[in-house]
Design a protein around this motif. Structure first.
Motif, PDB file in Angstrom:
ATOM      1  N   TRP A   1     -42.898  35.157  59.715  1.00  0.00           N
ATOM      2  CA  TRP A   1     -41.863  34.398  59.027  1.00  0.00           C
ATOM      3  C   TRP A   1     -42.357  33.909  57.659  1.00  0.00           C
ATOM      4  N   ARG A   2     -43.624  33.612  57.551  1.00  0.00           N
ATOM      5  CA  ARG A   2     -44.194  33.211  56.264  1.00  0.00           C
ATOM      6  C   ARG A   2     -44.130  34.386  55.281  1.00  0.00           C
TER       7      ARG A   2
ATOM      8  N   PHE B   1     -42.127  36.988  55.521  1.00  0.00           N
ATOM      9  CA  PHE B   1     -40.711  37.285  55.299  1.00  0.00           C
ATOM     10  C   PHE B   1     -40.133  36.346  54.249  1.00  0.00           C
ATOM     11  N   SER B   2     -40.430  35.066  54.377  1.00  0.00           N
ATOM     12  CA  SER B   2     -39.937  34.077  53.427  1.00  0.00           C
ATOM     13  C   SER B   2     -40.480  34.349  52.025  1.00  0.00           C
TER      14      SER B   2
ATOM     15  N   ILE C   1     -38.677  37.371  50.494  1.00  0.00           N
ATOM     16  CA  ILE C   1     -37.330  37.025  50.035  1.00  0.00           C
ATOM     17  C   ILE C   1     -37.421  36.247  48.721  1.00  0.00           C
ATOM     18  N   HIS C   2     -38.352  35.301  48.657  1.00  0.00           N
ATOM     19  CA  HIS C   2     -38.523  34.488  47.455  1.00  0.00           C
ATOM     20  C   HIS C   2     -38.914  35.366  46.262  1.00  0.00           C
TER      21      HIS C   2
END
Length: 89
Positions: free
Chosen positions: A10-11, A13-14, A17-18
């Motif tokens: 999730w880190r 993935f985030s 996206i950023h």
């Protein structure tokens, strides 16, 4: 469907996206940085080409010098200038 429970996923993935959102936004600062980066890359390529060219030039000049020395030695030997003079008794 199974959920991904890995917190590192999730880190990542985030962050992806950023970074994607930042790359889509065009600002003058980003364009200036990319221009500087392009210039730096071109300068490095130019330096590398010049270094390779200088290396070949040095090699060619050294080889030419060695060939010249060999030609002079062969010429002197052909004209008997490298042989000892006969001694008078």
């Amino acid at each position: 469907m199974a959920q991904n429970r890995d917190p590192a996923f999730w880190r990542r993935f985030s962050l992806a996206i950023h970074l994607d959102e930042e790359s889509k936004a065009s600002t003058p600062e980003k364009e200036e940085v990319s221009l500087w980066s392009d210039n730096w890359i071109k300068d490095q390529e130019r330096k590398r080409r010049r270094m390779i060219l200088c290396g070949f030039l040095i090699f060619f000049l050294t080889a030419l010098f060695v060939v010249g020395v060999i030609v002079v030695i062969v010429w002197l030997n052909a004209h008997h200038w490298l042989q000892d003079a006969p001694k008078a008794s």
